[in-house]
Scaffold this motif. Structure first.
Motif, PDB file in Angstrom:
ATOM      1  N   ASN A  73       1.026  -1.446  -0.300  1.00 36.11           N
ATOM      2  CA  ASN A  73      -0.151  -0.513  -0.104  1.00 36.11           C
ATOM      3  C   ASN A  73       0.936   1.426  -0.035  1.00 36.11           C
ATOM      4  N   GLY A  74       1.332   1.922  -1.371  1.00 40.17           N
ATOM      5  CA  GLY A  74       2.276   2.671  -0.970  1.00 40.17           C
ATOM      6  C   GLY A  74       3.896   1.837  -0.881  1.00 40.17           C
ATOM      7  N   SER A  75       5.190   2.251  -1.168  1.00 40.74           N
ATOM      8  CA  SER A  75       6.107   1.674  -1.064  1.00 40.74           C
ATOM      9  C   SER A  75       6.618   2.317   0.785  1.00 40.74           C
ATOM     10  N   ASP A  76       5.379   2.335   1.266  1.00 32.45           N
ATOM     11  CA  ASP A  76       5.373   3.313   2.851  1.00 32.45           C
ATOM     12  C   ASP A  76       5.546   1.757   3.106  1.00 32.45           C
ATOM     13  N   THR A 100      18.098  12.360   2.875  1.00 32.47           N
ATOM     14  CA  THR A 100      16.953  11.924   2.503  1.00 32.47           C
ATOM     15  C   THR A 100      15.520  11.926   2.471  1.00 32.47           C
ATOM     16  N   TYR A 101      14.612  10.789   1.344  1.00 32.73           N
ATOM     17  CA  TYR A 101      13.479  10.384   2.227  1.00 32.73           C
ATOM     18  C   TYR A 101      13.606  10.622   4.104  1.00 32.73           C
ATOM     19  N   GLY A 102      13.182  11.350   3.966  1.00 31.25           N
ATOM     20  CA  GLY A 102      12.189  11.521   4.873  1.00 31.25           C
ATOM     21  C   GLY A 102      11.500   9.991   6.756  1.00 31.25           C
ATOM     22  N   ILE A 144      19.308   3.393   1.235  1.00 30.70           N
ATOM     23  CA  ILE A 144      19.780   4.637  -0.119  1.00 30.70           C
ATOM     24  C   ILE A 144      18.523   4.853  -1.366  1.00 30.70           C
ATOM     25  N   CYS A 145      19.491   6.247  -1.415  1.00 28.18           N
ATOM     26  CA  CYS A 145      17.970   6.401  -1.660  1.00 28.18           C
ATOM     27  C   CYS A 145      18.723   6.490  -3.489  1.00 28.18           C
ATOM     28  N   SER A 146      18.382   5.719  -5.108  1.00 30.49           N
ATOM     29  CA  SER A 146      18.941   6.942  -5.880  1.00 30.49           C
ATOM     30  C   SER A 146      18.187   6.086  -7.419  1.00 30.49           C
ATOM     31  N   ASN A 148      18.402  10.511  -5.733  1.00 24.75           N
ATOM     32  CA  ASN A 148      17.706  10.958  -4.213  1.00 24.75           C
ATOM     33  C   ASN A 148      16.793  11.946  -4.511  1.00 24.75           C
ATOM     34  N   ASN A 149      16.119  11.713  -3.241  1.00 23.98           N
ATOM     35  CA  ASN A 149      14.922  12.776  -2.909  1.00 23.98           C
ATOM     36  C   ASN A 149      15.562  13.410  -1.206  1.00 23.98           C
ATOM     37  N   PRO A 150      15.669  14.652  -1.243  1.00 28.03           N
ATOM     38  CA  PRO A 150      15.615  16.435  -2.160  1.00 28.03           C
ATOM     39  C   PRO A 150      17.075  16.429  -3.401  1.00 28.03           C
ATOM     40  N   ILE A 173      17.797  -0.277  -1.422  1.00 30.50           N
ATOM     41  CA  ILE A 173      18.141   1.162  -3.021  1.00 30.50           C
ATOM     42  C   ILE A 173      16.159   1.443  -3.246  1.00 30.50           C
ATOM     43  N   ASP A 174      16.224   2.554  -2.902  1.00 29.21           N
ATOM     44  CA  ASP A 174      14.923   2.823  -2.665  1.00 29.21           C
ATOM     45  C   ASP A 174      15.116   3.541  -4.226  1.00 29.21           C
ATOM     46  N   GLU A 175      14.350   3.556  -5.441  1.00 30.06           N
ATOM     47  CA  GLU A 175      13.887   3.982  -6.687  1.00 30.06           C
ATOM     48  C   GLU A 175      12.393   4.716  -7.368  1.00 30.06           C
ATOM     49  N   ALA A 176      12.317   5.370  -6.357  1.00 24.12           N
ATOM     50  CA  ALA A 176      10.812   5.836  -6.686  1.00 24.12           C
ATOM     51  C   ALA A 176      11.297   6.664  -8.064  1.00 24.12           C
ATOM     52  N   TYR A 177      12.090   7.479  -8.636  1.00 22.31           N
ATOM     53  CA  TYR A 177      12.559   8.372  -9.206  1.00 22.31           C
ATOM     54  C   TYR A 177      12.801   7.670 -10.352  1.00 22.31           C
ATOM     55  N   ILE A 178      13.036   6.033 -10.662  1.00 25.09           N
ATOM     56  CA  ILE A 178      13.892   6.023 -11.094  1.00 25.09           C
ATOM     57  C   ILE A 178      13.618   5.914 -12.780  1.00 25.09           C
ATOM     58  N   GLN A 200      10.284   0.831  -6.110  1.00 24.28           N
ATOM     59  CA  GLN A 200       9.789   1.387  -6.813  1.00 24.28           C
ATOM     60  C   GLN A 200       8.689   1.797  -6.443  1.00 24.28           C
ATOM     61  N   THR A 201       7.863   2.411  -7.252  1.00 19.87           N
ATOM     62  CA  THR A 201       6.637   2.971  -6.550  1.00 19.87           C
ATOM     63  C   THR A 201       5.267   3.265  -8.221  1.00 19.87           C
ATOM     64  N   PHE A 202       4.492   3.156  -7.787  1.00 18.17           N
ATOM     65  CA  PHE A 202       3.329   3.662  -9.042  1.00 18.17           C
ATOM     66  C   PHE A 202       2.835   4.938  -8.388  1.00 18.17           C
ATOM     67  N   SER A 203       3.746   5.879  -8.024  1.00 12.51           N
ATOM     68  CA  SER A 203       3.113   7.468  -6.871  1.00 12.51           C
ATOM     69  C   SER A 203       3.691   8.499  -8.368  1.00 12.51           C
ATOM     70  N   LYS A 204       5.582   8.277  -8.935  1.00 12.07           N
ATOM     71  CA  LYS A 204       5.462   9.396  -9.677  1.00 12.07           C
ATOM     72  C   LYS A 204       5.692   8.839 -11.162  1.00 12.07           C
ATOM     73  N   ALA A 205       6.269   8.466 -11.604  1.00 14.17           N
ATOM     74  CA  ALA A 205       5.976   8.153 -13.224  1.00 14.17           C
ATOM     75  C   ALA A 205       5.110   7.813 -13.842  1.00 14.17           C
ATOM     76  N   VAL A 211      -3.882   5.892  -5.726  1.00 12.32           N
ATOM     77  CA  VAL A 211      -4.657   4.622  -5.362  1.00 12.32           C
ATOM     78  C   VAL A 211      -3.570   3.808  -4.298  1.00 12.32           C
ATOM     79  N   ARG A 212      -2.581   5.054  -4.092  1.00 14.34           N
ATOM     80  CA  ARG A 212      -1.012   3.985  -3.256  1.00 14.34           C
ATOM     81  C   ARG A 212      -0.811   2.938  -3.734  1.00 14.34           C
ATOM     82  N   LEU A 213       0.014   2.055  -4.418  1.00 15.93           N
ATOM     83  CA  LEU A 213       0.999   1.294  -4.896  1.00 15.93           C
ATOM     84  C   LEU A 213       2.711   1.202  -5.366  1.00 15.93           C
ATOM     85  N   GLY A 214       3.280   0.481  -4.139  1.00 18.17           N
ATOM     86  CA  GLY A 214       4.467   0.146  -4.777  1.00 18.17           C
ATOM     87  C   GLY A 214       4.775  -0.518  -4.721  1.00 18.17           C
ATOM     88  N   MET A 215       6.370  -0.865  -4.801  1.00 20.61           N
ATOM     89  CA  MET A 215       6.474  -1.908  -5.168  1.00 20.61           C
ATOM     90  C   MET A 215       7.772  -2.749  -4.528  1.00 20.61           C
TER      91      MET A 215
END
Ligand SMILES: *Cc1c(COP(=O)(O)O)cnc(C)c1O
Length: 342
Positions: A73-76, A100-102, A144-146, A148-150, A173-178, A200-205, A211-215
Motif C-alpha cells: 500500500n505505497g512503498s511506504d 534523504t527521504y523522510g 540508499i535512495c537513488s 535521491n530525494n531531495p 535501494i529506493d528507486e522511486a524516481y528511476i 519502486q512505486t506507481f506514485s511518480k512516473a 491509489v497507493r501502490l508500491g513495489m
C-alpha cells in the motif's frame, strides 16, 4: 548469506493468518467461505491477497520473476515491513544517507529502531566507506535512495555496489524516481545479491499516487517474509484493477514521462537565468533542487502567486534550497513567470 539470521525471532516463529483466499485458490462457482456479500457490486469479493494477475504484468514489464515481487500500500508499506520483519525494537539499528527521504526516519521512530544518518558529500554523492563505517553488529538495514530525494541525483553505481557487497545485512535501494533516470534499475542485479531490496512505486512516473501502490523486488525468502507479515488484503481490488489497466497504457505513460524529462531540462536551463537563483543541482528525477540567494523570500512570493514548492532549506546542505517538482509545460511557464516577478 543467511536471511533467517537477520529476521526478528518472533517473525520467524510467526504462524501467519490464513485467509479464506489462502485456503481455497481454485475457481469454484459458489463461494460460501469468506462471509462476503453474495450480491455483485464489482467489489463484493475480497481481492487476491497475492495480486497474481498484477504481479504477472509487472513481472513481464520489469523482467523480474513474480516470486521476487512484493506489492504494498505505497512503498511506504514496504519500508514499514522492512522494520517490522528485521529490526528488534530498542535493540537493532539502521543506517541511511543524509539528506534523504523522510519516511525511513519516521518508520524507524515508529518501530523504536535507532537510525544513523551518514552525510553524503556536499554535492550529494555517496561515499561507500563512510556509510560502511557507521554499521555495527546490530545494524540490519541500510537505506540508499537513488535518484535521491531531495537532491535529485543518481548515486554512483560502483559506490552502491560496494555497500551491497560488504554489508552483511539488507541494502534497500529506493528507486522511486528511476523512470526519470538514464541509468538502469538495480533489479537486474537481484540474481547476484541476496541482500538487495529494491523499492519502486506507481506514485511518480506512473501517475497513480492516489491509489497507493508500491513495489519491492528482492530474494524470494524476503518476499515470503513480507507476505507473512503484511495484512492479508493489503492491496484493494480497485487498485489492482486500475493498475492492470494502466500497465496496458505503457506507451502513453512513457510519452508523458519523456515530456517531463524534456521539461526538467528546459526548466533547469531557465531557472539558472534568474538573478535570484544561485544554482540548480543536477537531476535524474522529476524535481529540481534549486539554491536561491534568499529562499524564504522566493518561497513567500511564490505562495502569494499561488504556487507551492517544497522548502528544503533546513536539510543538510540544503541552505536556501527549494525543491521544485516538474509540472506540465503550462505549470512550468507559470512558475517561470512568477519568478520573473521577484
Ligand atoms: C515519493 C517517494 C516514494 C513513494 O512512496 P509511495 O508510498 O509509494 O507513494 C518513495 N520513496 C521516495 C524517495 C519518494 O520520494
Amino acid at each position: 548469506m543467511e536471511i533467517e539470521k537477520l529476521v526478528r525471532p518472533n517473525i520467524l516463529a510467526l504462524k501467519p493468518y490464513s485467509s479464506a483466499r489462502d485456503e481455497y485458490t481454485g475457481s469454484a462457482s459458489t463461494l460460501l467461505d469468506a462471509n462476503e456479500n453474495p450480491f455483485p457490486t464489482e467489489v463484493n469479493r475480497y481481492p487476491d491477497p497475492y495480486q497474481r494477475k498484477l504481479k504477472g504484468a509487472i513481472s513481464k514489464l520489469k523482467q523480474v520473476e513474480a516470486t521476487n515481487i512484493f506489492l504494498g500500500n505505497g512503498s511506504d508499506e514496504a519500508i514499514d515491513l522492512l522494520f517490522r520483519t528485521f529490526c528488534r525494537p530498542g535493540l537493532d539499528n539502521v543506517v541511511s544517507i543524509d539528506p534523504t527521504y523522510g519516511m525511513y526516519e519516521v518508520s524507524a521512530g515508529i518501530n523504536d529502531v535507532a537510525i544513523k544518518k551518514v552525510p553524503l558529500t556536499k554535492n550529494f554523492e555517496l561515499n561507500a566507506d563512510l556509510l560502511l563505517k557507521a554499521i555495527d553488529e546490530n545494524t540490519k538495514l541500510i537505506f540508499i535512495c537513488s535518484p535521491n530525494n531531495p537532491s535529485g541525483n543518481l548515486l554512483y553505481n560502483n559506490e552502491i555496489e560496494k555497500v551491497i557487497e560488504e554489508f552483511k545485512g539488507l541494502v534497500v535501494i529506493d528507486e522511486a524516481y528511476i523512470d526519470f533516470a538514464k541509468s538502469p534499475s538495480f533489479t537486474n542485479r537481484l540474481d547476484k545479491f541476496e541482500n538487495l531490496v529494491i523499492l519502486q512505486t506507481f506514485s511518480k512516473a506512473w501517475g497513480m499516487a492516489g491509489v497507493r501502490l508500491g513495489m519491492a523486488f528482492a530474494n524470494e525468502k524476503i518476499i515470503k517474509l513480507f507476505n507473512k507479515v503484511k495484512p492479508p488484503y493489503n492491496i484493494n481490488e480497485l487498485t489492482q484493477k486500475f493498475a492492470l489497466q494502466q500497465l496496458e497504457n505503457m506507451d502513453a505513460i512513457q510519452t508523458l514521462t519523456n515530456v517531463l524529462i524534456e521539461e526538467r531540462e528546459r526548466l533547469d536551463a531557465a531557472l539558472n537565468k534568474f538573478a535570484v537563483v544561485i544554482k540548480t543541482y543536477p537531476s535524474d528525477s522529476n524535481f529540481i533542487l534549486t539554491k536561491f540567494k534568499d529562499s524564504e523570500q522566493v518561497y513567500r512570493s511564490l505562495v502569494e502567486q499561488q504556487i507551492i514548492v517544497r522548502d528544503r532549506s533546513k536539510v543538510l546542505y540544503g541552505d536556501n534550497c527549494l525543491r521544485i517538482t516538474v509540472g506540465t509545460p503550462d505549470e512550468n511557464n507559470q512558475l517561470l513567470k512568477a519568478l520573473s516577478q521577484i
